[in-house]
Scaffold this motif. Structure first.
Motif, PDB file in Angstrom:
ATOM      1  N   ARG A  67      33.875  25.705  48.914  1.00 28.55           N
ATOM      2  CA  ARG A  67      34.212  27.068  49.602  1.00 28.55           C
ATOM      3  C   ARG A  67      35.633  26.893  49.855  1.00 28.55           C
ATOM      4  N   GLU A  68      36.326  25.835  49.904  1.00 24.79           N
ATOM      5  CA  GLU A  68      38.037  25.803  49.886  1.00 24.79           C
ATOM      6  C   GLU A  68      38.503  26.272  48.389  1.00 24.79           C
ATOM      7  N   ALA A  69      37.661  25.755  47.416  1.00 29.87           N
ATOM      8  CA  ALA A  69      38.169  26.241  46.089  1.00 29.87           C
ATOM      9  C   ALA A  69      38.113  27.664  45.906  1.00 29.87           C
ATOM     10  N   ALA A  70      37.037  28.204  46.407  1.00 31.90           N
ATOM     11  CA  ALA A  70      37.043  29.915  46.166  1.00 31.90           C
ATOM     12  C   ALA A  70      37.935  30.403  46.666  1.00 31.90           C
ATOM     13  N   LEU A  71      38.713  29.904  47.882  1.00 30.76           N
ATOM     14  CA  LEU A  71      39.598  30.685  48.589  1.00 30.76           C
ATOM     15  C   LEU A  71      40.945  30.477  47.839  1.00 30.76           C
ATOM     16  N   TRP A  72      41.223  29.271  47.315  1.00 25.32           N
ATOM     17  CA  TRP A  72      42.654  29.100  46.594  1.00 25.32           C
ATOM     18  C   TRP A  72      42.542  29.825  45.063  1.00 25.32           C
ATOM     19  N   PHE A  73      41.337  29.926  44.516  1.00 25.46           N
ATOM     20  CA  PHE A  73      41.081  30.603  43.382  1.00 25.46           C
ATOM     21  C   PHE A  73      41.588  32.149  43.848  1.00 25.46           C
ATOM     22  N   HIS A  74      40.830  32.658  44.936  1.00 21.82           N
ATOM     23  CA  HIS A  74      41.117  34.094  45.348  1.00 21.82           C
ATOM     24  C   HIS A  74      42.515  34.433  45.472  1.00 21.82           C
TER      25      HIS A  74
END
Length: 340
Positions: A67-74
């Motif tokens: 979930r945190e990876a998704a935010l950094w990518f976004h």
């Protein structure tokens, strides 16, 4: 166009309100020397999160890391750079992996011009539905915490990316008639025994606030609405270069961006919003060329206005001052009988 220090400071509350650790954000951005290092640094950090997920000792830890990876990518993709937009597809995949571990009942819902996630509350029965709409350079990943607040109040949540947003940033162009996008999303989940798409609310953030207001006026299945930092009107010639560049990229060229901005005007639309509408904005949110939401609240027949004096754009720096109120507004608006 925009210097690094300003960009880092302006996005701090937005990024951390979405769920990124404040101290990690400071460490990553504190090592940058120029704004063009932003996207590579955020992608590297996202990949670190993916590695943390792969090496996690349990599924919850792995899901949190995805979930945190998704935010950094976004957030790697919020600069108006066409090469940066590729990170949005990776954000979408990371969120899918997070939900598989943390919330396996979440369902992917996709149509011709939207994609998103349907999440259902723990309470039994047929739940009212809240649609979460992102803005100019935001995405469904960014507002997962908004969906969490709605779920806790017994609402099902459909968080979507529409044309020019998130996973569809490279596959579509910003769409001023967003009520049609929401309508197709509601169609996609209609007729279910666990979600009531005919008893729907909508909450939109930033440019998504404009989309939500238009949807509230034109989509008959919407019975309550909220906007957060949404524009009442845009004036292209007065808006900053960053807004010009972002709209130009996501609308498909400057001519299309000018035409899109000319459509962002709620005069004549606000009066047609017959459902309860909460308009939230921050008192320090001042963007040249943007008329904020006060006229929308005043002109909508059932409009109410929540000004958070110290709030910034998206009011992420004082989320406790508006998110509970907005979630309650939607939950209460969808809990009673339909208005005549």
């Amino acid at each position: 166009m925009t210097d690094l220090t300003y960009f880092r400071d302006a996005n701090r509350s937005r990024v951390t309100a979405a769920g990124i650790d404040t101290f990690r954000y400071e460490r990553v951005t504190g090592r940058l020397d120029a704004l063009d290092e932003w996207t590579p640094a955020f992608v590297r950090t996202a990949r670190e999160c993916l590695a943390e997920a792969e090496n996690a000792a349990g599924p919850v830890s792995a899901g949190d890391a995805y979930r945190e990876a998704a935010l950094w990518f976004h957030f790697a993709a919020i600069l108006p750079d066409p090469d940066a937009l590729a990170a949005e597809a990776e954000a979408d995949r990371a969120l899918e992996r997070a939900f598989a571990l943390l919330e396996p009942t979440a369902e992917r819902v996709t149509g011709a011009d939207f994609t998103g996630w349907l999440r259902r509350p723990a309470t039994p029965g047929r739940a009212p539905l809240a649609v979460v709409v992102p803005g100019m350079d935001s995405s469904k990943e960014e507002f997962t915490p908004v969906g969490d607040a709605l779920l806790r109040r017994g609402l099902a949540v459909l968080a979507i990316d529409g044309p020019g947003q998130g996973a569809l940033a490279t596959a579509g162009r910003l769409e001023p008639d967003y009520h049609e996008v929401v309508g197709r999303a509601l169609d996609a989940v209609s007729g279910r025994d666990d979600v009531d798409a005919d008893n729907a609310g909508v909450i939109g953030l930033s440019l998504g606030g404009f989309y939500a207001a238009v949807t509230a006026a034109r989509e008959p299945r919407v019975r309550a609405a909220a906007t957060v930092s949404g524009p009442y009107r845009l004036t292209w010639d007065d808006t900053p270069a960053f807004v010009h560049a972002t709209l130009t990229l996501r609308a498909g060229g400057e001519r299309a961006a000018r035409a899109f901005a000319g459509r962002v005007d709620l005069a004549g639309t606000a009066a047609g919003i017959g459902v309860p509408l909460l308009v939230v904005e921050g008192g320090t949110d001042v963007i040249p060329g943007v008329v904020n939401g006060a006229p929308l609240a005043a002109e909508a027949p059932r409009g109410s206005y929540l000004l958070v004096p110290e709030g910034d754009h998206l009011v992420g720096n004082v989320r406790h001052r508006w998110l509970p109120a907005a979630a309650d507004h939607l939950a209460n608006g969808l809990s009673g009988p339909a208005a005549p």
